[in-house]
Write a protein that holds these residues in place. Structure first.
Motif, short mmCIF file in Angstrom:
data_model
loop_
_atom_site.label_atom_id
_atom_site.label_comp_id
_atom_site.label_asym_id
_atom_site.label_seq_id
_atom_site.Cartn_x
_atom_site.Cartn_y
_atom_site.Cartn_z
N ILE A 27 42.98 33.24 41.87
CA ILE A 27 42.05 34.14 42.55
C ILE A 27 42.61 34.58 43.90
N GLN A 104 39.68 39.32 35.91
CA GLN A 104 40.18 38.78 37.16
C GLN A 104 40.03 39.78 38.30
N LEU A 107 36.50 39.62 39.54
CA LEU A 107 36.29 38.41 40.32
C LEU A 107 36.99 38.50 41.68
N ALA A 108 38.18 39.12 41.72
CA ALA A 108 38.88 39.30 42.99
C ALA A 108 38.06 40.16 43.94
#
Length: 288
Positions: A27, A104, A107-108
């Motif tokens: 992350i 991802q 989420l980032a």
């Protein structure tokens, strides 16, 4: 003089971004990929310059200024997703979701947004009432009545012939809200008076519209290599822009009018507002 001051602010921002605590995991790698991948840093620079304009120390608000760049970067990651603008490149590199995958990337973006408020909440030496005011205003500018709301309007407007007022409403929220709160953040945390904060607000509102009009123009006349992202994306997505409505000449006139309005708002600062005046010219003349 302007270039030296601008570079001083940029160096402060880049050094602070680099010194943030980053763990060695997926992350953090994804967050840093987009955050450290270049960019004009206009929002934190605007905050630092506004603080200095009202007599504050830019070093004292660096963490807050950097938080604005985290919020901006999160918005770019999400904007590039296939469900949004579906752009494969950003700042001359592959978009976050092309490198790390869509999940991802989402989420980032989420992590950058929440980390921004962690940084704001932990700002040292800020008067509590001014800090609380800033946190509230940044949240409003980034949320449903600001940047996110503007993106909703932007997506809803695809494939429709929008009026100039509708385009302006989108730009004031999607781009203008964060630019405006950047100037207000600097003014508030820099210890500015209400009259000074109002003047910075008026300046930044015009600057925000000018910034987006320039983006509309560059989408037509710019090239992908210089822009760092695909040129002509607005046209492909069927978006109404200042250029599609007014033509290049008309859009350029609107751009210049907003620059003049922005500079006029700085008159109460006299010579102290010189950098911000020149920053408006920089926005008007930028190539990417």
């Amino acid at each position: 003089m302007f270039k030296d001051t601008f570079q001083r602010y940029i160096n402060m921002v880049e050094q602070t971004l680099d010194q943030l605590p980053w763990k060695q995991n997926l992350i953090n790698e994804s967050m840093r990929y987009s955050l450290i991948g270049g960019g004009k840093r206009i929002r934190p620079v605007l905050a630092l310059a506004s603080a200095e304009t009202v007599g504050g120390k830019p070093e004292a608000i660096l963490q807050a200024a950097v938080a604005l760049e985290l919020i901006h970067t999160y918005s770019l990651i999400h904007d590039d997703l296939p469900a949004m603008d579906n752009d494969d490149y950003r700042r001359g590199r592959l978009s976050n979701h092309k490198v790390f995958g869509e999940a991802q990337a989402i989420l980032a973006g989420d992590a950058l947004l929440t980390y921004a408020f962690e940084l704001l909440g932990n700002l040292d030496h800020a008067q509590p009432e001014r800090l609380l005011r800033v946190i509230t205003e940044v949240a409003m500018a980034a949320g449903k009545d600001g940047m996110v709301g503007g993106q909703v309007l932007d997506l809803a407007g695809e494939g429709r012939d929008l009026t100039l007022n509708e385009i302006e409403e989108i730009h004031k929220a999607k781009t203008g809200a964060i630019l405006t709160v950047s100037a207000r953040l600097g003014g508030i945390l820099g210890g500015g008076s209400e009259d000074e904060i109002d003047a910075l607000t008026e300046y930044a509102q015009s600057l925000g519209l000018a910034f987006q009009i320039k983006d509309d123009i560059l989408d037509i006349v710019g090239d992908s290599e210089t822009l760092g992202k695909p040129a002509g994306s607005d046209l492909r997505q069927g978006k109404s822009t200042y250029v599609s409505l007014l033509g290049l000449e008309g859009a350029s006139k609107q751009l210049h009018d907003q620059i003049i309005k922005a500079q006029a708002a700085l008159e109460p600062f006299a010579d102290k507002g010189l950098f911000l005046k020149e920053l408006a010219f920089y926005i008007e003349e930028r190539k990417h």
